[in-house]
Design a protein around this motif. Structure first.
Motif, short mmCIF file in Angstrom:
data_model
loop_
_atom_site.label_atom_id
_atom_site.label_comp_id
_atom_site.label_asym_id
_atom_site.label_seq_id
_atom_site.Cartn_x
_atom_site.Cartn_y
_atom_site.Cartn_z
N HIS A 16 10.64 122.91 31.25
CA HIS A 16 10.97 123.90 32.29
C HIS A 16 9.70 124.15 33.09
N ARG A 44 15.64 125.17 34.63
CA ARG A 44 15.49 124.15 35.67
C ARG A 44 14.15 123.44 35.49
N THR A 45 14.03 122.28 36.05
CA THR A 45 12.84 121.46 35.83
C THR A 45 12.17 121.02 37.13
N ASP A 46 12.50 121.69 38.22
CA ASP A 46 12.05 121.21 39.53
C ASP A 46 10.86 121.96 40.13
N ALA A 52 12.19 116.92 33.72
CA ALA A 52 13.44 116.74 32.97
C ALA A 52 13.20 115.86 31.75
N TYR A 56 13.90 117.20 27.91
CA TYR A 56 14.79 116.49 27.00
C TYR A 56 14.07 116.19 25.68
N ARG A 95 24.47 120.11 29.33
CA ARG A 95 23.34 119.34 29.84
C ARG A 95 22.65 118.52 28.75
N MET A 109 19.99 116.87 35.85
CA MET A 109 19.00 117.81 36.37
C MET A 109 18.63 117.50 37.82
N LEU A 112 21.43 119.05 40.31
CA LEU A 112 21.89 120.44 40.21
C LEU A 112 21.97 121.12 41.57
#
Length: 136
Positions: A16, A44-46, A52, A56, A95, A109, A112
């Protein structure tokens, strides 16, 4: 005497953000996951060093290896829920669960289409300075 104390283990769970951690009780009965693992979701990972791929790996190596009965307390939940258990998340998290591959997760991801957080340009620099405001 030391045997009267319980301990919490800190597990690095980046993804994250690059600095995310989760806290696991000594008996592995409870984990506090922050935004790494949410109830039927994940953070979220952005932004903020998010990844992402890292998320994971963190969830699968550090959290999904906990006992299925381990109670998960995430940082927040948008539906008013307070907790879940590892087994439920492994089985049904849309997810990360259901034996999703890393490639499937990365694609989820990436698609999204989340809106850009309103105060992120102020919050991230402040977070990086431990909350100290940027005074000019």
């Amino acid at each position: 005497a030391c045997e009267d104390y319980s301990f919490i283990t800190v597990r690095s769970t980046p993804g994250h953000t690059e600095g995310c951690v989760s806290y696991v009780t000594e008996d592995e009965a409870i984990v506090f996951t922050g935004d790494t693992l949410l109830i039927q979701g994940c953070g979220r990972t952005d932004f903020q060093g998010g990844s992402a791929s890292m998320l994971y790996d963190s969830v699968h190596s550090q959290l999904f290896t906990l006992p299925d009965e381990c109670t998960v307390y995430p940082a927040h939940d948008y539906k008013g829920r307070f907790s879940t258990i590892i087994g439920v998340e492994k089985e049904s998290n849309p997810r990360l669960g259901k034996n999703k591959t890393k490639e499937e997760f990365i694609e989820i991801m990436a698609n999204l289409n989340l809106s850009y957080p309103k105060k992120i340009d102020v919050a991230v620099p402040a977070n990086m300075r431990c909350g100290v405001p940027d005074v000019e």
